[in-house]
Design an enzyme around this catalytic site. Structure first.
Site, PDB file in Angstrom:
ATOM      1  CB  THR A 178      -0.926   0.031   1.236  1.00 47.52           C
ATOM      2  OG1 THR A 178      -0.116  -0.059   2.416  1.00 47.52           O
ATOM      3  CG2 THR A 178      -1.923  -1.122   1.201  1.00 47.52           C
ATOM      4  CG  ASP A 233       3.407  -5.053   3.636  1.00 47.39           C
ATOM      5  OD1 ASP A 233       3.868  -5.864   4.459  1.00 47.39           O
ATOM      6  OD2 ASP A 233       3.992  -3.994   3.328  1.00 47.39           O
ATOM      7  CE1 TYR A 281       5.696   1.737   3.942  1.00 45.50           C
ATOM      8  CE2 TYR A 281       3.744   0.449   3.435  1.00 45.50           C
ATOM      9  CZ  TYR A 281       5.107   0.540   3.573  1.00 45.50           C
ATOM     10  OH  TYR A 281       5.880  -0.572   3.336  1.00 45.50           O
ATOM     11  CE  LYS A 283       6.343  -3.467   6.082  1.00 45.75           C
ATOM     12  NZ  LYS A 283       5.168  -2.842   5.443  1.00 45.75           N
ATOM     13  CG  HIS A 305      12.395  -1.620   9.830  1.00 49.26           C
ATOM     14  ND1 HIS A 305      12.374  -1.943   8.501  1.00 49.26           N
ATOM     15  CD2 HIS A 305      11.179  -1.106  10.103  1.00 49.26           C
ATOM     16  CE1 HIS A 305      11.202  -1.616   7.993  1.00 49.26           C
ATOM     17  NE2 HIS A 305      10.465  -1.103   8.938  1.00 49.26           N
ATOM     18  CE  LYS A 340       5.753  -0.646  -3.182  1.00 49.44           C
ATOM     19  NZ  LYS A 340       6.706  -0.238  -2.158  1.00 49.44           N
ATOM     20  CE  LYS A 365      -4.535  -3.387 -19.086  1.00 49.44           C
ATOM     21  NZ  LYS A 365      -3.177  -3.931 -18.961  1.00 49.44           N
ATOM     22  NE  ARG A 366       1.258  -1.585 -14.790  1.00 48.30           N
ATOM     23  CZ  ARG A 366       1.487  -0.275 -14.761  1.00 48.30           C
ATOM     24  NH1 ARG A 366       1.339   0.400 -13.630  1.00 48.30           N
ATOM     25  NH2 ARG A 366       1.863   0.362 -15.836  1.00 48.30           N
ATOM     26  CD  GLU A 376      -0.916  -7.687 -15.646  1.00 52.64           C
ATOM     27  OE1 GLU A 376       0.221  -7.549 -15.174  1.00 52.64           O
ATOM     28  OE2 GLU A 376      -1.320  -7.062 -16.657  1.00 52.64           O
TER      29      GLU A 376
END
Length: 296
Positions: free
Chosen positions: A22, A49, A54, A83, A116, A243, A248-249, A252
């Site tokens: 994301t 995720d 973010y 995270k 991390h 990601k 469309k992707r 897919e």
């Protein structure tokens, strides 16, 4: 969920092998995170995720809750990863950082919480005991850092995963073998090479999805190079994050389960490994825990 679409973690929970990433660059409107996450859930993604850093957990949480509210999924159908950011690594800050993520998400728990650096493991274990996260994992650890955690006196919970950059140009074979030998799942980010984000990535490096070997295998299977790169990871036992903010992707990418690569395809893709790291995180290179100076 189909057993081919998830793997068992060392604490007994299951993680879907295909995840929806994301992260978006700062110029992307936050509202888009809600829209594309809703769409990803609608087309079949069940592993989301995200991360506090973010700055879109509020919108991603709204998307998840809206898909629960309309009956598309139940909470237990969604595997949500957050995270811990570097500013909250002190033991006393870990729980409040996770609670802040949960407040933004308006969820009772996350399925996986990742750190991390190996500085806050004990505090993370307490978050698991409190039910705020079902599983705990790490990110960007080399094998020596993993060993340090695994050999830690009084370790209560082994990390279930190590989330690292991994793609056909950086196939992480040695690290993958090490993780498998300790029942730790490798989770691949930047699995399609990168989004060519100038603030993070070395733009002088070759574009993975233009690789002639990947393109030839894609043509053979009548698939895209991106789907071949994702399928490669799943067949080698890696959980892979796809990601995209392009609908469309996104649609897919879920088709990764519709075909299989042959052993010859897998061997050919293994052969294009160049140990190219797109995300070098050079700002942290002087830190004693900087992980990328080791071979794996």
């Amino acid at each position: 969920m189909d057993s081919k679409r998830q793997v068992k973690l060392n604490d007994g929970h299951f993680i879907p092998v295909l995840g929806f990433g994301t992260y978006a660059p700062p110029e992307t409107a936050k509202s888009e995170a809600q829209e594309v996450t809703q769409f990803a859930i609608e087309v079949g993604f069940r592993h989301i995720d995200c991360a506090h850093v973010y700055q879109n957990e509020e919108q991603v949480g709204q998307a998840i809750r809206s898909k629960i509210a309309d009956g598309t999924v139940k909470r237990e159908d969604i595997f949500y990863t957050s995270k811990l950011w570097l500013t909250s690594l002190r033991q006393e800050l870990v729980r409040s950082a996770l609670e802040k993520s949960l407040k933004n998400l308006q969820l009772d728990y996350v399925d996986l919480y990742i750190i991390h650096f190996p500085l806050a493991v004990k505090a993370l274990e307490k978050c698991k005991d409190a039910g705020l996260t079902k599983s705990i994992g790490v990110s960007n650890f080399n094998h020596k850092q993993l060993e340090k955690i695994l050999n830690k006196p009084g370790l209560k919970y082994k990390p279930v995963c190590n989330q690292v950059e991994c793609h056909p140009y950086l196939n992480q074979r040695k690290l993958l073998d090490f993780c498998k030998s300790h029942d730790i799942v490798l989770v691949a980010y930047a699995a399609l090479g990168s989004q060519r984000l100038k603030e993070w990535v070395n733009l002088d490096l070759p574009v993975l999805l233009e690789d002639p070997v990947l393109c030839a295998i894609a043509n053979k299977h009548k698939q895209t190079p991106a789907l071949v790169a994702l399928r490669y990871q799943i067949q080698r036992g890696v959980v892979v994050l796809a990601k995209s903010y392009n609908k469309k992707r996104i649609k897919e990418n879920i088709q990764v389960f519709d075909f299989e690569l042959t052993p010859e395809d897998m061997k050919a893709i293994d052969g294009i490994n160049r140990n190219i790291r797109y995300y070098e995180f050079l700002l942290g290179i002087s830190h004693p825990e900087y992980p990328f100076l080791e071979e794996y």
